[in-house]
Design a protein around this motif. Sequence first.
Motif, short mmCIF file in Angstrom:
data_model
loop_
_atom_site.label_atom_id
_atom_site.label_comp_id
_atom_site.label_asym_id
_atom_site.label_seq_id
_atom_site.Cartn_x
_atom_site.Cartn_y
_atom_site.Cartn_z
N LYS A 16 77.49 5.05 87.27
CA LYS A 16 76.56 3.96 87.54
C LYS A 16 75.15 4.41 87.22
N PRO A 17 74.63 3.99 86.06
CA PRO A 17 73.24 4.33 85.72
C PRO A 17 72.27 3.64 86.68
N SER A 18 71.07 4.18 86.75
CA SER A 18 70.05 3.50 87.55
C SER A 18 69.68 2.18 86.85
N ALA A 19 69.35 1.18 87.65
CA ALA A 19 69.00 -0.13 87.08
C ALA A 19 67.48 -0.20 86.85
N PRO A 20 67.03 -0.96 85.88
CA PRO A 20 67.83 -1.69 84.90
C PRO A 20 68.29 -0.78 83.75
N TYR A 21 69.49 -1.01 83.25
CA TYR A 21 70.01 -0.23 82.11
C TYR A 21 70.61 -1.19 81.10
N ASN A 22 69.99 -1.28 79.94
CA ASN A 22 70.49 -2.16 78.89
C ASN A 22 71.40 -1.36 77.97
N PHE A 23 72.68 -1.50 78.16
CA PHE A 23 73.66 -0.67 77.45
C PHE A 23 73.53 -0.80 75.93
N VAL A 71 79.15 2.04 83.63
CA VAL A 71 79.66 2.47 82.33
C VAL A 71 80.94 3.26 82.52
N ARG A 72 81.95 2.94 81.73
CA ARG A 72 83.17 3.75 81.75
C ARG A 72 83.11 4.74 80.59
N LEU A 73 83.37 6.00 80.92
CA LEU A 73 83.26 7.09 79.96
C LEU A 73 84.64 7.70 79.77
N THR A 74 85.12 7.74 78.53
CA THR A 74 86.43 8.34 78.25
C THR A 74 86.26 9.50 77.29
N PHE A 75 86.86 10.65 77.63
CA PHE A 75 86.84 11.81 76.73
C PHE A 75 88.14 11.93 75.99
N TYR A 76 88.06 12.40 74.78
CA TYR A 76 89.24 12.72 74.00
C TYR A 76 89.07 14.13 73.43
N SER A 77 90.17 14.88 73.39
CA SER A 77 90.10 16.18 72.74
C SER A 77 91.51 16.69 72.49
N VAL A 85 83.43 23.41 81.65
CA VAL A 85 82.94 22.83 80.40
C VAL A 85 82.81 21.32 80.57
N GLU A 86 83.79 20.74 81.24
CA GLU A 86 83.76 19.30 81.44
C GLU A 86 82.55 18.87 82.26
N ARG A 87 82.26 19.65 83.28
CA ARG A 87 81.09 19.31 84.10
C ARG A 87 79.81 19.38 83.28
N ARG A 88 79.73 20.41 82.44
CA ARG A 88 78.53 20.53 81.59
C ARG A 88 78.44 19.37 80.60
N LEU A 89 79.58 18.97 80.09
CA LEU A 89 79.62 17.86 79.14
C LEU A 89 79.13 16.56 79.80
N ARG A 94 75.03 12.43 80.63
CA ARG A 94 74.09 11.73 81.55
C ARG A 94 72.66 11.94 81.08
N PHE A 95 72.38 13.16 80.67
CA PHE A 95 71.04 13.50 80.23
C PHE A 95 70.67 12.74 78.95
N ARG A 96 71.56 12.82 77.96
CA ARG A 96 71.24 12.20 76.67
C ARG A 96 71.15 10.69 76.76
N LEU A 97 71.95 10.10 77.60
CA LEU A 97 71.91 8.64 77.70
C LEU A 97 70.90 8.15 78.72
N ARG A 98 70.21 9.11 79.34
CA ARG A 98 69.15 8.76 80.28
C ARG A 98 69.63 7.89 81.43
N PHE A 99 70.87 8.16 81.88
CA PHE A 99 71.47 7.32 82.92
C PHE A 99 70.66 7.30 84.22
N ASP A 100 70.02 8.42 84.54
CA ASP A 100 69.38 8.53 85.86
C ASP A 100 67.86 8.39 85.81
N GLU A 101 67.34 7.99 84.66
CA GLU A 101 65.90 7.90 84.52
C GLU A 101 65.34 6.65 85.21
N ASP A 102 64.12 6.79 85.72
CA ASP A 102 63.42 5.62 86.26
C ASP A 102 62.39 5.17 85.23
#
Length: 323
Positions: A16-23, A71-77, A85-89, A94-102
């Motif tokens: 759940k990204p912080s609102a507002p988030y325009n996907f 947002v639903r996030l699915t990994f494939y490998s 590694v999964e936690r880092r990913l 989260r960082f790259r998509l700026r999910f938690d930014e205000d």
Amino acid sequence: MPKIVRLEKRRVLKIKPSAPYNFDRTVYTPSHFPMPTEIWEPAQLWAALCFEGKVLGIKLENLGVVNKPSVRLTFYSNTDISDLVERRLIKEIRFRLRFDEDITPFYDRFRSDEILGPVIKRMWGVRKRLGPLYELIICSILLQNATVRRTVQMMQNLLDKHGTRILLDDKSLYAFWEPKILADATESELKALKVGYRAKQLIRVSKAFALNEINEFELRKAGKEKAKNELMKIYGIGPASADILLFEALGYYNARDYIPRWEQKIFSRLLFNLKSVPSSVILNELTRRYGEWKALAFYYLMEDLFWRHRERKIDWLEREILL
DNA sequence: CATCAGGGCCCTG
DNA sequence: CAGGGCCCTGAT
């Protein structure tokens, strides 16, 4: 021809990204040339990436709305991925998509700006997504002294030869190579891929990454001036590319000290309603209005224009910029 | 056919 | 600090 890999689904989670988030307007940027590493459709993004040496696929699906994002996030490998590694990913995504930014301070400040105000309304909840540094450096090198069409072609040639083609659902996309691959390539080998004089630059920057002389995570902590300095040391990265990287990979919202010709034409219209204003004047106006937010404001104005153009053709943009 | 510019950068004088 | 050269391609 690249190796083709069909990846298996590994894990699904909901964020759940912080609102507002325009996907859609965050994951897809119509002003940028299309990268073969990802495919966007409304409410969905498929992407291939090379993370810690592993080729991965991810799929993002928008389950929410701008003011109640989900947002639903699915990994494939195909290889086992440890929990660590999964936690880092996940953290990286989260960082790259700026999910938690205000983003609201930006809105509070410019909501009533006569140029940016209306744009903010249309771009409500848009974040500046960050890209992987190495990939963006390769992009900026390929963009130099080339038409977009040719940049796309060079990128495709490189990915065909050195990338990994993966299949996700029914989508085909390419993951980047590891830097070491190009570090060990020869100039003539790369020139066969029509990159011309850029071959030398591609090899040198790849070596720097392979040897960990450039480290994305260190640069994130370095501070803007130091980061810019380090980036400009890279053979093939000058002031224009450094700007792009500071903004698009490291997230500095004030990194905008250079305006290339095609953007100059666009911003002459957007800021002055004229055909051609000197880039120095544009830069001053940008700084005067938006100060420490000038790169983000620039981004909002640019992407908004291209979204509008997508929805209803803008003649001058078509004619003067996109030929 | 030739010439040239295109979403810069490096190197030289 | 100005200016030429760089690989290649499509446009003229």
